[in-house]
Design an enzyme around this catalytic site. Structure first.
Site, PDB file in Angstrom:
ATOM      1  N   ARG A 119       0.862  -1.179   0.000  1.00 58.88           N
ATOM      2  CA  ARG A 119       0.000   0.000   0.000  1.00 58.88           C
ATOM      3  C   ARG A 119       0.898   1.228   0.000  1.00 58.88           C
ATOM      4  O   ARG A 119       1.670   1.444   0.936  1.00 58.88           O
ATOM      5  CB  ARG A 119      -0.896  -0.011   1.237  1.00 58.88           C
ATOM      6  N   SER A 149     -12.475  -3.370   0.728  1.00 58.50           N
ATOM      7  CA  SER A 149     -12.674  -2.744   2.050  1.00 58.50           C
ATOM      8  C   SER A 149     -14.158  -2.555   2.294  1.00 58.50           C
ATOM      9  O   SER A 149     -14.871  -2.068   1.408  1.00 58.50           O
ATOM     10  CB  SER A 149     -12.025  -1.361   2.092  1.00 58.50           C
ATOM     11  N   LYS A 160      -4.089   5.822   9.652  1.00 58.52           N
ATOM     12  CA  LYS A 160      -5.014   6.305   8.623  1.00 58.52           C
ATOM     13  C   LYS A 160      -6.111   7.098   9.323  1.00 58.52           C
ATOM     14  O   LYS A 160      -6.930   6.528  10.038  1.00 58.52           O
ATOM     15  CB  LYS A 160      -5.617   5.123   7.857  1.00 58.52           C
TER      16      LYS A 160
HETATM   17  N1  3NM Z   1      -7.124   0.895   6.235  1.00 60.16           N
HETATM   18  P1  3NM Z   1      -2.679   0.257  11.906  1.00 60.16           P
HETATM   19  S1  3NM Z   1      -7.380   1.474   8.671  1.00 60.16           S
HETATM   20  C1  3NM Z   1      -4.696   0.939   5.835  1.00 60.16           C
HETATM   21  O1  3NM Z   1     -10.242   1.276   7.855  1.00 60.16           O
HETATM   22  C2  3NM Z   1      -5.854   1.064   6.699  1.00 60.16           C
HETATM   23  O2  3NM Z   1      -9.854   0.563   5.863  1.00 60.16           O
HETATM   24  C3  3NM Z   1      -8.042   1.075   7.156  1.00 60.16           C
HETATM   25  O3  3NM Z   1      -3.116   0.792  10.462  1.00 60.16           O
HETATM   26  C4  3NM Z   1      -9.491   0.985   6.943  1.00 60.16           C
HETATM   27  O4  3NM Z   1      -2.619  -1.219  11.847  1.00 60.16           O
HETATM   28  C5  3NM Z   1      -5.820   1.380   8.047  1.00 60.16           C
HETATM   29  O5  3NM Z   1      -1.315   0.878  12.098  1.00 60.16           O
HETATM   30  C6  3NM Z   1      -4.587   1.613   8.842  1.00 60.16           C
HETATM   31  O6  3NM Z   1      -3.649   0.802  12.887  1.00 60.16           O
HETATM   32  C7  3NM Z   1      -4.335   0.539   9.879  1.00 60.16           C
END
Ligand code: 3NM
Length: 519
Positions: A41, A110, A139
């Site tokens: 990503r 997603s 994010k």
């Molecule tokens: N997508 P971490 S949350 C890439 O909600 C991504 O679709 C998300 O990062 C979504 O594991 C997210 O560091 C980031 O919390 C997740």
């Protein structure tokens, strides 16, 4: 080969996460540690650079037999021959992507709602990335924070489709919460296949060790589940017969209960705890839980006199007890009284596992997520639910959280998500002495620590010892009102304890007013 989604790594090329290290080197370490899928990503590199990085990543993943999935970019996936693509709701439609990609390409989507999930399943997605589970700095432009309850609802809805679709959740997942997340998100019909993780692996000092630890955690149930495995008494008659034996066990075990409790009732609750034969410690200092949880007692979180510091202190303590697998009781005092308390309820529910949630009607409704609950101070306020609705509320919350819920009132409703029993013991004078409601949480915690394999029976035993003692106290001729009732109540708890110690169960004979009800 079946897609193994269990430890799903999503890469991130930003500085706070990569900290100047080489992306491919970090991913290679993570794959060696046990990552089962890699999603590349990259929201900032140009197409040419993305293809170059993806090619390097593909060599690494291929060497370890792990699929490479490309986020957003169908063209990049095609260019390097990646095993899959992952598409967000604003990316190319799955039907368009299918036209462009080779037949066996894995397509992930997603989804943040039941509607999005169902549409993706109908369109032929191979797996879903469900989220955002918890708020995360990785994010910040996420649509909605859905928690384990939202994830569970999505899993349940797609189970109905009958299609075998893979699922991972994403957002704020790390070593300290991953087991709970997988456990609490599961619906009776469908569980998550894994967890998608960015920072907990990519930003770790040792990505290989971080991935290995996560892989191990994902493969095992949480400590609080392992510690409570054992036979459960199901029949109401058999439950009621066992209660005095559990009371006797408590008196013998003499458990410790760590109270993070409000200052109004601390003294009274400590005295009640001593009277039943357990040992109280009052500590609002979260870091102390690391030592205190070693005694294998219970933790009680009672947010009656909340301060700006308390939520973070609670979370530290909850984490320590959850990790050790020892019981945590949540008494969300005044949950619906203010905007701040409503926020803290959400924060705590997202931050840990509670073996028991105990509260009045208003509090339980707030925890369950009802909108428009307005409590006046810490009182429940007038009841708006009939008996069936209260029973359903307790059962549904317990089913969702996979724990025990006790909804207190003149009639108490106790549920483990399957059964609901009502308890009609007790006395109205209990409602006239401050701390008598709070002490129920502490006493229940002592009983769960004593008998963790059957928490429903443990809480029922707590309630019956407590409420029968209240009836005995109120019946004394020298008790004329709340003032004389309070010490008499402590005496009667003590009297039951003394009897139980000798194996004398006569205090209990014919006294329980318990009924199983069908919802
Ligand atoms: N997508 P971490 S949350 C890439 O909600 C991504 O679709 C998300 O990062 C979504 O594991 C997210 O560091 C980031 O919390 C997740």
């Amino acid at each position: 080969m079946k897609l193994d989604l269990s430890v799903y790594l999503v890469t991130d090329s930003t500085d706070p996460i990569l900290k100047g290290r080489d992306l491919c080197a970090v991913v290679e370490e993570a794959v060696k540690g046990g990552v089962t899928v890699v999603q590349y990503r990259d929201k900032k590199s140009d197409t040419g650079a993305q293809i170059e990085i993806a090619r390097k990543l593909h060599r690494i993943t291929q060497a370890h037999g792990v699929p490479l999935i490309i986020n957003d970019r169908v063209d990049v996936a095609l260019a390097v021959g990646a095993e899959g693509v992952h598409l967000g709701q604003d990316d190319m439609l799955i039907s368009e992507a299918k036209k462009l990609l080779p037949k066996d390409t894995i397509i992930g989507i997603s989804a943040s709602s039941i509607e999005e999930a169902q549409a993706a399943v109908a369109a032929g997605a191979d797996y879903l990335g469900i989220g955002t589970l918890f708020a995360t700095p990785t994010k910040t432009n996420t649509k909605s924070i859905i928690g384990t309850a939202g994830t569970q609802a999505i899993l349940d809805s797609i189970a109905q489709s009958g299609r075998d679709v893979g699922t991972v959740c994403i957002g704020g997942i790390n070593l300290s919460n991953v087991q709970r997340v997988l456990y609490q998100s599961a619906s009776p019909r469908k569980s998550l296949d894994g967890a998608a993780i960015v920072s907990a692996i990519m930003a770790a000092d040792d990505p290989k060790a971080a991935a290995a630890e996560l892989a191990k955690a994902i493969a095992t149930p949480p400590p609080f589940v392992r510690n409570s495995e054992g036979p459960v008494v199901r029949e109401t008659a058999a439950l009621l017969e066992t209660v005095p034996h559990i009371v006797q066990k408590l008196v013998q075990v003499h458990p410790l209960v760590h109270n993070m409790i409000n200052f109004v009732v601390a003294n009274f609750v400590a005295n009640v705890t001593l009277a039943i034969g357990a040992s109280p410690i009052m500590s609002p200092y979260g870091d102390e839980a690391t030592d205190l949880c070693q005694f294998d007692g219970a933790l009680l979180i009672n947010m009656g006199t909340l301060t700006s510091q308390s939520p973070s202190e609670y979370l530290k303590a909850i984490k320590a007890y959850n990790q050790r697998g020892n019981p945590v009781v949540y008494d969300p005092v005044g949950a619906g009284a203010t905007q701040i308390r409503r926020g803290v309820v959400k924060e705590l529910m997202a931050g840990g596992y509670f073996d028991l949630i105990k509260g009045n009607e208003g509090e339980i409704r707030q925890v369950a997520g009802s909108t428009g609950v307005q409590q006046r101070g810490v009182d429940s306020g007038p009841s708006t639910l009939d008996g069936q609705a209260k029973a359903r509320l307790a059962r549904d919350l317990a089913r969702r959280e996979k724990n025990i819920v006790l909804l207190t009132g003149a009639v108490d409703y106790l549920s483990d998500g399957e059964r609901v029993v009502t308890v009609e013991n007790g006395h109205e004078l209990l409602g006239q002495v401050t701390g008598t409601g709070c002490a129920v949480g502490t006493v229940a915690g002592c009983f769960i620590a004593t008998h963790p394999t059957d928490k429903f029976l443990a809480v029922l035993s707590a309630l019956l010892m407590y409420e029968i003692a209240a009836e005995n106290a109120a019946a004394k001729d020298y008790v004329r009102g709340p003032g004389s009732f309070a010490p008499a109540f402590i005496d009667e708890l003590y009297a039951i304890r003394q009897a139980a110690l000798k194996g004398d169960h006569s205090w209990y004979a014919g006294r329980a007013k318990v009924q199983e009800i069908t919802v």
